[in-house]
Design an enzyme around this catalytic site. Structure first.
Site, PDB file in Angstrom:
ATOM      1  N   HIS A 258      31.862  39.243  40.065  1.00  0.00           N
ATOM      2  CA  HIS A 258      30.862  40.428  39.562  1.00  0.00           C
ATOM      3  C   HIS A 258      29.502  40.662  40.337  1.00  0.00           C
ATOM      4  O   HIS A 258      28.872  41.601  40.232  1.00  0.00           O
ATOM      5  CB  HIS A 258      30.900  40.304  38.121  1.00  0.00           C
ATOM      6  CG  HIS A 258      29.526  39.266  37.740  1.00  0.00           C
ATOM      7  ND1 HIS A 258      29.923  38.186  37.725  1.00  0.00           N
ATOM      8  CD2 HIS A 258      28.150  39.408  37.515  1.00  0.00           C
ATOM      9  CE1 HIS A 258      28.787  37.360  37.257  1.00  0.00           C
ATOM     10  NE2 HIS A 258      27.864  38.365  37.256  1.00  0.00           N
TER      11      HIS A 258
HETATM   12  C1  UD1 Z   1      24.473  42.148  34.998  1.00  0.00           C
HETATM   13  C2  UD1 Z   1      23.176  41.200  35.461  1.00  0.00           C
HETATM   14  C3  UD1 Z   1      23.860  40.068  36.194  1.00  0.00           C
HETATM   15  C4  UD1 Z   1      24.666  39.445  35.429  1.00  0.00           C
HETATM   16  C5  UD1 Z   1      25.545  40.135  34.722  1.00  0.00           C
HETATM   17  C6  UD1 Z   1      26.540  39.432  33.729  1.00  0.00           C
HETATM   18  C7  UD1 Z   1      21.257  42.565  36.172  1.00  0.00           C
HETATM   19  C8  UD1 Z   1      20.345  42.961  37.376  1.00  0.00           C
HETATM   20  N1  UD1 Z   1      22.457  41.984  36.514  1.00  0.00           N
HETATM   21  O1  UD1 Z   1      25.289  42.203  35.965  1.00  0.00           O
HETATM   22  O2  UD1 Z   1      22.739  39.190  36.415  1.00  0.00           O
HETATM   23  O3  UD1 Z   1      25.244  38.247  36.246  1.00  0.00           O
HETATM   24  O4  UD1 Z   1      25.184  41.318  34.023  1.00  0.00           O
HETATM   25  O5  UD1 Z   1      27.807  39.957  33.408  1.00  0.00           O
HETATM   26  O6  UD1 Z   1      20.619  42.583  35.139  1.00  0.00           O
HETATM   27  N2  UD1 Z   1      29.709  48.396  33.037  1.00  0.00           N
HETATM   28  C9  UD1 Z   1      30.460  48.799  32.240  1.00  0.00           C
HETATM   29  N3  UD1 Z   1      30.511  48.552  30.917  1.00  0.00           N
HETATM   30  C10 UD1 Z   1      29.766  47.803  30.433  1.00  0.00           C
HETATM   31  C11 UD1 Z   1      28.821  47.107  31.381  1.00  0.00           C
HETATM   32  C12 UD1 Z   1      28.861  47.410  32.789  1.00  0.00           C
HETATM   33  O7  UD1 Z   1      31.534  49.822  32.693  1.00  0.00           O
HETATM   34  O8  UD1 Z   1      29.773  47.348  29.505  1.00  0.00           O
HETATM   35  C13 UD1 Z   1      29.845  48.615  34.688  1.00  0.00           C
HETATM   36  C14 UD1 Z   1      28.809  49.992  34.968  1.00  0.00           C
HETATM   37  O9  UD1 Z   1      29.480  50.683  35.919  1.00  0.00           O
HETATM   38  C15 UD1 Z   1      27.699  49.381  35.718  1.00  0.00           C
HETATM   39  C16 UD1 Z   1      28.016  48.087  36.246  1.00  0.00           C
HETATM   40  O10 UD1 Z   1      29.083  47.582  35.327  1.00  0.00           O
HETATM   41  O11 UD1 Z   1      27.027  50.205  36.295  1.00  0.00           O
HETATM   42  C17 UD1 Z   1      27.033  47.061  36.428  1.00  0.00           C
HETATM   43  O12 UD1 Z   1      26.444  46.861  35.128  1.00  0.00           O
HETATM   44  P1  UD1 Z   1      25.025  46.112  35.108  1.00  0.00           P
HETATM   45  O13 UD1 Z   1      24.553  45.933  33.743  1.00  0.00           O
HETATM   46  O14 UD1 Z   1      24.103  46.994  35.730  1.00  0.00           O
HETATM   47  O15 UD1 Z   1      24.970  44.927  35.975  1.00  0.00           O
HETATM   48  P2  UD1 Z   1      26.090  43.526  36.175  1.00  0.00           P
HETATM   49  O16 UD1 Z   1      26.866  43.849  37.494  1.00  0.00           O
HETATM   50  O17 UD1 Z   1      26.889  43.840  34.769  1.00  0.00           O
HETATM   51  N1  UDP Z   2      32.997  35.308  30.089  1.00  0.00           N
HETATM   52  C1  UDP Z   2      33.765  35.881  29.101  1.00  0.00           C
HETATM   53  N2  UDP Z   2      34.869  36.763  29.235  1.00  0.00           N
HETATM   54  C2  UDP Z   2      35.098  36.786  30.615  1.00  0.00           C
HETATM   55  C3  UDP Z   2      34.448  36.511  31.743  1.00  0.00           C
HETATM   56  C4  UDP Z   2      33.207  35.626  31.260  1.00  0.00           C
HETATM   57  O1  UDP Z   2      33.506  35.534  27.619  1.00  0.00           O
HETATM   58  O2  UDP Z   2      36.031  37.611  30.827  1.00  0.00           O
HETATM   59  C5  UDP Z   2      32.138  34.228  29.638  1.00  0.00           C
HETATM   60  C6  UDP Z   2      31.814  33.155  30.498  1.00  0.00           C
HETATM   61  O3  UDP Z   2      32.660  31.846  29.524  1.00  0.00           O
HETATM   62  C7  UDP Z   2      30.437  32.711  30.485  1.00  0.00           C
HETATM   63  C8  UDP Z   2      29.829  33.945  30.727  1.00  0.00           C
HETATM   64  O4  UDP Z   2      30.729  34.953  30.064  1.00  0.00           O
HETATM   65  O5  UDP Z   2      30.147  32.174  29.251  1.00  0.00           O
HETATM   66  C9  UDP Z   2      29.366  34.251  31.961  1.00  0.00           C
HETATM   67  O6  UDP Z   2      28.843  35.525  32.271  1.00  0.00           O
HETATM   68  P1  UDP Z   2      28.940  36.566  33.536  1.00  0.00           P
HETATM   69  O7  UDP Z   2      29.957  35.620  34.358  1.00  0.00           O
HETATM   70  O8  UDP Z   2      29.358  37.868  33.364  1.00  0.00           O
HETATM   71  O9  UDP Z   2      27.496  36.297  33.967  1.00  0.00           O
HETATM   72  P2  UDP Z   2      26.412  35.254  34.655  1.00  0.00           P
HETATM   73  O10 UDP Z   2      26.900  33.967  34.188  1.00  0.00           O
HETATM   74  O11 UDP Z   2      26.898  35.152  36.059  1.00  0.00           O
HETATM   75  O12 UDP Z   2      25.254  35.752  34.614  1.00  0.00           O
END
Ligand code: UD1
Ligand code: UDP
Length: 381
Positions: A219
């Site tokens: 991601h």
């Molecule tokens: C965010 C965090 C990242 C973290 C990740 C965990 C920032 C800058 N990034 O990244 O550090 O590792 O969360 O998962 O804060 N979207 C959906 N549904 C949701 C959420 C997101 O469709 O419920 C889609 C949207 O298109 C959105 C994209 O995912 O634009 C990215 O979501 P965003 O929260 O901006 O960043 P993440 O990549 O999730």
């Molecule tokens: N996780 C989850 N379901 C998923 C993918 C990840 O519960 O489908 C959990 C995972 O076990 C961990 C956390 O989400 O505890 C990690 O989050 P993510 O990978 O979104 O973000 P990051 O840790 O890179 O910020």
């Protein structure tokens, strides 16, 4: 009674917050009241609601429903929402987790209102400021009053930036306290690992055999948004699963699903979709994820949390990044940094599956980090 305002928003923060909420419920209910603010950064059921139910996290007292957007727009809405809540609630502390835009927004709002910030997962550094998370975590650390680095390396990073461990209470933004007490994610993995076995059966449901499948997640914005990298990573997964007849299950972050549609070449997308070894599934719950990690042969990920949980469960890990904040895992040989390079990924796969001498030392505390953090906070007042 002390009041803590907890800011969460993204999936990993919701999960991390379960440890502190649980410690308050079991040990500190007579001394601490927690008010939870969900910024709404993540909002799909499988990215948010599922965790509250499963991990017994109290429902948020506030949901700012900020949703997705550009960094500035998203962060600005959060700052303004959190500012208003701090003014209403007047908390003793504000807890922030990790390095997302929700973290940064909480840091800016609280610092300006002189509310002491508790930063859980302080001091992590990739030394790559092109990552939005690196900017968020550096700025947040430097306006915090209580910093909880989860590892020795993260503590050293803080010391190198001028933080000290010999400051004395009362702690302030200019005289912050830094405490090494472990990692709340390890607390959670220990606590929920036996629960996962009782309450989920995802490995069987997906017709996977224990110790004979790869668990993959992806991601990170540079991997999902750069066509070349995204194609290279899926190409590598395609090759490995076909060459070694190795099943692979991949819970897809919504960001990745969208970008696959936009950026994968039609040939590769088709090949991945029709590959009988690859299962692309919706994001799973934490208990399901825990079980998938516990029983996997190997993990491939660019997630900070997932690379660490792979280590907790003694699973080798291929990291789809050029660098990591969790350097101990790589130094001990349990994980290999492969960036988005198909050759490095395949070589690492062969190496990790044929190397029994990997070390998984106890690097993340003893499973009581949340209790120790609350003790430190209450003692400091
Ligand atoms: C965010 C965090 C990242 C973290 C990740 C965990 C920032 C800058 N990034 O990244 O550090 O590792 O969360 O998962 O804060 N979207 C959906 N549904 C949701 C959420 C997101 O469709 O419920 C889609 C949207 O298109 C959105 C994209 O995912 O634009 C990215 O979501 P965003 O929260 O901006 O960043 P993440 O990549 O999730
Ligand atoms: N996780 C989850 N379901 C998923 C993918 C990840 O519960 O489908 C959990 C995972 O076990 C961990 C956390 O989400 O505890 C990690 O989050 P993510 O990978 O979104 O973000 P990051 O840790 O890179 O910020």
């Amino acid at each position: 009674m002390r009041k803590i305002l907890t800011i969460i928003g993204a999936r990993p923060q919701i999960i991390k917050s379960a440890a502190i909420s649980r410690a308050i419920r079991t040990t500190y209910a007579d001394r601490v009241r927690e008010v939870i603010v969900h910024t709404g950064q993540h909002y799909d059921r499988q990215m948010s609601a599922v965790f509250f139910e499963e991990l017994q996290i109290p429902l948020p007292d506030y949901n700012l429903q900020v949703g997705s957007g550009k960094h500035g727009e998203q962060t600005a809405k959060m700052i303004s929402g959190i500012e208003a809540i701090i003014e209403t609630e007047q908390p003793d502390f504000l807890i922030l987790y990790g390095d997302t835009n929700s973290t940064l927004a909480g840091a800016i709002a609280a610092a300006k209102l002189h509310t002491p910030i508790v930063h859980i997962e302080a001091g992590l550094r990739s030394f790559n400021k092109r990552m939005p998370e690196e900017v968020n975590r550096i700025l947040s650390d430097h306006v915090s009053t209580y910093l909880f680095p989860p590892t020795r390396t993260s503590l050293t990073n803080l010391l190198n930036e001028g933080f000290r461990t010999d400051n004395q209470a009362p702690y302030t933004i200019d005289n912050p306290g830094v405490f090494l007490v472990g990692d709340v994610m390890y607390d959670n993995s220990l606590y929920f690992s036996s629960v996962a076995a009782e309450r989920t059966a995802i490995v069987a449901q997906r017709q996977l055999s224990p110790d004979n499948y790869i668990l993959a997640t992806l991601h990170r914005n540079n991997n999902t948004d750069e066509a070349e990298r995204l194609n290279a990573i899926f190409d590598a997964m395609q090759t490995i699963t076909r060459t070694y007849s190795m099943p692979l299950v991949m819970p897809l972050h919504p960001r990745t699903r969208k970008q696959m549609d936009a950026l994968l070449t039609p040939e590769l997308y088709d090949a991945v979709r029709t590959n009988p070894y690859i299962q692309l599934i919706e994001p799973v719950s934490f208990l399901e994820m825990t079980q998938l990690e516990q029983q996997a042969r190997l993990v491939i990920t660019d997630s900070g949390g997932v690379q660490k949980e792979a280590f907790f469960f003694k699973k080798p890990c291929i990291i789809l990044r050029a660098e990591t904040e969790w350097v101990e895992i790589v130094e001990g040989g349990a994980a290999i940094l492969c960036d988005a390079d198909p050759t490095r990924i395949q070589n690492a796969y062969i190496h990790l599956l044929n190397n029994d001498r990997v070390d998984f030392p106890a690097l993340y505390g003893d499973g009581t980090a949340a209790e120790q953090m609350l003790n430190k906070l209450l003692a400091a007042l």
